[in-house]
Design an enzyme around this catalytic site. Structure first.
Site, PDB file in Angstrom:
ATOM      1  N   LYS B 133     -45.886 -28.459 -28.508  1.00 60.55           N
ATOM      2  CA  LYS B 133     -46.880 -28.092 -29.521  1.00 60.55           C
ATOM      3  C   LYS B 133     -47.454 -29.467 -30.143  1.00 60.55           C
ATOM      4  O   LYS B 133     -46.828 -30.286 -30.055  1.00 60.55           O
ATOM      5  CB  LYS B 133     -46.204 -27.330 -30.498  1.00 60.55           C
ATOM      6  CG  LYS B 133     -47.271 -26.821 -31.461  1.00 60.55           C
ATOM      7  CD  LYS B 133     -46.327 -25.713 -32.606  1.00 60.55           C
ATOM      8  CE  LYS B 133     -47.135 -25.023 -33.387  1.00 60.55           C
ATOM      9  NZ  LYS B 133     -46.358 -24.052 -34.470  1.00 60.55           N
ATOM     10  N   SER B 208     -48.503 -19.719 -34.321  1.00 66.22           N
ATOM     11  CA  SER B 208     -49.253 -20.984 -34.384  1.00 66.22           C
ATOM     12  C   SER B 208     -48.972 -21.863 -32.912  1.00 66.22           C
ATOM     13  O   SER B 208     -49.623 -22.519 -32.630  1.00 66.22           O
ATOM     14  CB  SER B 208     -48.943 -22.071 -35.396  1.00 66.22           C
ATOM     15  OG  SER B 208     -47.740 -22.305 -35.502  1.00 66.22           O
ATOM     16  N   SER B 232     -43.987 -18.411 -35.252  1.00 65.64           N
ATOM     17  CA  SER B 232     -44.853 -19.282 -34.619  1.00 65.64           C
ATOM     18  C   SER B 232     -44.432 -19.595 -33.362  1.00 65.64           C
ATOM     19  O   SER B 232     -45.107 -20.065 -32.336  1.00 65.64           O
ATOM     20  CB  SER B 232     -45.477 -20.651 -35.358  1.00 65.64           C
ATOM     21  OG  SER B 232     -46.471 -20.121 -36.372  1.00 65.64           O
TER      22      SER B 232
END
Lengths: 561, 561
Positions: B133, B208, B232
């Site tokens: 990420k 996310s 997320s």
């Protein structure tokens, strides 16, 4: 309803000894006069105690448990002996809050009957009386923590730790005094008054677990539980010559305790044991862990007692350890007796075959400032609301005459925004990271292939100071921010000759100079000298084990000619 | 210097593929048209990939590691294969942020040489490419997390996890897209744009960690690392048909990552793995634990991987487990496919000899409100400051047309005081305690002598929704507040017949009605269906093990006639 806060407090205090048998209460004339400062040996002379009471109350925790398990001594007997001595201790130092004799003896009797009937103990602490800092809730008993406004609030249920202690067979038998707000390193409040140091009653017993300090030093309890958010276990332990252990966050269950500044999730208060013998520390910790406290308190880390870590698997199995001594924190130089305590320890460790290097203090003042800033973010609002119902004043000084400057907290400080608090907490995170890196880097200095095994440092720059003169506890606070387990070991007592004042010219800071100027060995007569052993986050087992090694080394050195 | 934020963002984006060999980039005409919604199988057809690339990228993590360790496949080969497929995935869904081909291949080559020379692997993840990420820092690479204002901030050092992954032999090879602020359950920002769901590009990939979701679903990465503060990791995993694991606080090291809302110490974001196979989840977690992350990140709990807990010592050794299904949260009833996923799971578990009871939701709305209140205490101030340098607007909607109502956060909300925040956090503590008590009380309903072993529940009330229509993630948030580990398992896909809309009259809430009205199986065509397996705080090992049991039961049921 419309009573003044003074009246409410006086009324509460006047009933404090209601449940105590009259024969346990010493007459005024049998007690030392107020001028007698050192009362540490008085209980052994008190005619309230029988010979058996004396034998029992002088025993170590391990020995008590062994004699309880073998039915040599009943729990009723042991609880009675400690209760009697606790009342004597209270009359000497004003160390107790809640006293509930019939309830404790009834529980002791149940335990005795269980053992007689089944031949087995209820648990690892079978029959052992345990004292609890006032904030640790026991069902149907008050936890005022010194707030007049909280008088009459009886706990609806036990705190999780009390449930666990009872399931282990322990007998909670007294609660002990604290400072109002809990955020002082001395012990005084409007409900129960002031607790003194039994080695020298002109000195503080420390705080906030100051009732525990005085009580256990006088052997009025074999094992007590305090709490520590900035030194509140270690300071009374150090000032009163006890072993005291601050574990890392979230190993001992805190749920159900009364507290101040609740919701401040960043720097956590922790519960931990105080005892006259180091075996008490280990026994308490291991016993609580055995009850899987994470199934009862959602904050507790799911981690069993690790015998492997206790055997120092991560520290060369305890052979040839390398300790680092932080002689001072770069802010205030410790007084001669404190320095001497470290020197005794160094010599003992070297004699026992361990290495000792120096620990260079790292951002100690900055760490202390950060932790204070985080607390003051909302502390004043918290204190004001707690005191509001009765209009009792917030205590702003621990001086005998309540007219000096505030010490730790400044209630005039306003609160800050949540965003500002986050920035302080971010700063804290960085300080923790830097300190961890620093510790790891010591691998290059130890010669063991490992980083330093533990830090040894002062608990405070002075031994127990006169009432009202305890400054911000800068030698304990940093380890709370860094979340390092820390264990206090008693080493010696102030000696008028060995600890003579030495000339000094240069000072780190104004605080350093003030501390130097305040020092006079006569002021601190008989005060205990202690050291602080600091491990790494989560290393409770290893910190206990290394403290045992240090304690043995100290005892071995003392027994040398 | 005086460029507009649009110009700065466009410039950054225009260089995104600079390091990619031209032959890895598909021509526009070879790609599916924008109207083609389901592109999940496209990479297998893409002529960018060789047969070997296809074989490698279709392999499980365990199989890849085995073939890497045996030198059947070199790390250069495996990294190249995944890189090529990642670029195809990116062209299909816009899932990547940072791309650094030469650096990754150089590292892969080093690993190959090491293995050739020594005959041993560097570590448990030898040669495996891993996607990260965007917020997970790699030295000298940017971590903008979608803030135009953060373009040009190159990481001074690796985050702790990257150091650990590299020491295990892994090859970080791409970073993946996120929403600006990280606090959305969809993925869109002004720098890199929007990520779509490869099963149906009219739907969101979630957020996310939405770049990870799309990338791994397309098998452009065997294993990725996301973060989860409210869902997320789990939301992209669930929406994209992957396994995704949110561990408890402070087991996987977070130190050194870029983040928003730093210093909010109460509800912690955690890192965790996403993968196409469950073996990837376990391998990742166990490998990271083996590197003693508590020696590198001060927040990490000192606790080794526990084989005993993985063997379900606290859960009857995995025999005759009792699961509890929370069919809905009492606020919004899940859509037909989500319900069907739970029914499939229940049948499979019963067939495998386990018990299944119902879990009555407890204060789910109150928990969701509390966690939101804690975040909004200072989130807006945080976001504003991050965006200020370039003047880029804070995104207030994830809709394709940026003109709808804000969803999760309300940037118009002002901050609160530290004292108010403490009160919210105190409330949170109470909610955690109540929920723990609730779980313990289920011992009376399971028939196993234990409380419920794990909860199974929806990950969201719907499968992946159209862009901009993801509501507050109320089925994932509560477990973050309660700090329960939670693992997403893919079960099926939306079926136009099996998941037909059913008439309903009664609704819990307006949100419930809105969700019902939004449902139409055609809208959600091909969307993956997942379940969420929820363990107890700190039970990472047991949650993985129970998820394996559930996954096996599901696969066993599918293989039945």
């Amino acid at each position: 309803m419309d009573s003044s806060w003074q009246q409410i407090a006086a009324d509460k205090k006047s009933h404090q000894l209601d449940s105590v048998p009259k024969e346990w209460i010493s007459s005024a004339q049998s007690l030392p006069s107020e001028k007698t400062l050192n009362v540490i040996d008085f209980p052994q002379e008190s005619n309230v105690l029988s010979a058996l009471d004396r034998e029992i109350t002088e025993s170590s925790v391990a020995s008590l448990l062994s004699n309880l398990a073998s039915s040599k001594w009943s729990s009723v007997q042991v609880t009675t002996s400690f209760y009697k001595r606790a009342i004597v201790a209270h009359q000497l130092t004003n160390c107790l809050t809640e006293i509930f004799v019939p309830r404790s003896l009834a529980r002791a009797r149940e335990l005795d009957e269980y053992l007689e009937k089944t031949g087995t103990v209820v648990g690892a602490l079978h029959g052992l009386p345990i004292s609890l800092k006032d904030q640790i809730s026991i069902k149907n008993i008050e936890s005022t923590i010194g707030y007049v406004s909280w008088i009459g609030q009886f706990a609806k249920q036990n705190s999780v730790l009390v449930d666990i202690l009872e399931s282990l067979g322990a007998v909670p038998f007294v609660k002990t005094n604290v400072p109002q707000t809990l955020m002082w390193a001395e012990t005084f409040n409007h409900v129960f008054g002031r607790t003194s140091n039994p080695y020298n009653r002109s000195l503080t017993s420390g705080g906030s677990s100051g009732g525990e300090g005085a009580l256990i030093a006088l052997k009025g309890s074999p094992l007590g539980v305090g709490s520590d958010i900035g030194g509140s276990i270690r300071i009374p332990a150090g000032y009163c010559g006890l072993y005291g252990f601050r574990p890392s966050y979230n190993r001992i269950p805190y749920a159900g305790c009364v507290n101040t500044m609740e919701g401040g999730d960043s720097i956590l208060s922790v519960l931990g044991p105080l005892s006259n013998t180091l075996d008490g520390i280990k026994i308490f910790f291991k016993a609580v862990m055995s009850k899987e406290p994470w199934l009862k308190d959602p904050m507790v880390i799911r981690k069993r007692w690790s015998e492997e870590e206790y055997n120092l698997a991560d520290h060369g199995n305890g052979k040839n350890l390398c300790f680092a001594i932080m002689w001072d924190n770069g802010v205030v130089v410790p007084d001669p007796p404190v320095r001497r305590g470290l020197e005794i320890t160094k010599a003992a460790l070297l004699a026992a075959g361990h290495r000792v290097i120096d620990w260079k203090p790292y951002k100690q003042a900055e760490i202390t400032k950060n932790i204070n800033d985080i607390w003051t973010a909302a502390a004043v609002e918290d204190f004001k609301r707690a005191a509001a119902p009765t209009g009792e004043p917030i205590i702003t000084s621990m001086a005998l005459q309540q007219d000096t400057e505030p010490l730790v907290f400044h209630p005039s400080d306003g609160g800050i925004s949540a965003f500002e608090l986050w920035q302080l907490q971010k700063k804290k995170r960085d300080l923790r990271q830097e300190h961890l890196n620093r510790w790891e880097e010591t691998v290059n200095q130890t010669g063991t292939g490992r980083p330093v095994d533990a830090i040894i440092c002062p608990m405070a720059p002075h031994t127990a100071p006169p009432h009202g003169l305890n400054k911000i506890p800068q030698y304990t606070l940093p380890w709370n921010l860094l979340d390092y387990p820390a264990l206090i070991i008693p080493v010696s007592q102030v000696d008028q000759e060995l600890d003579a004042k030495q000339p000094r010219e240069d000072f780190y800071t104004a605080d350093d100079r003030a501390n130097y100027e305040q020092y006079d060995p006569a002021t601190y007569e008989n005060a205990p000298i202690s050291i602080q052993v600091v491990g790494r986050t989560g290393e409770e087992e290893a910190t206990i084990a290394m403290s045992e090694i240090i304690d043995q080394a100290l005892k071995g050195a003392q027994s040398q000619p």
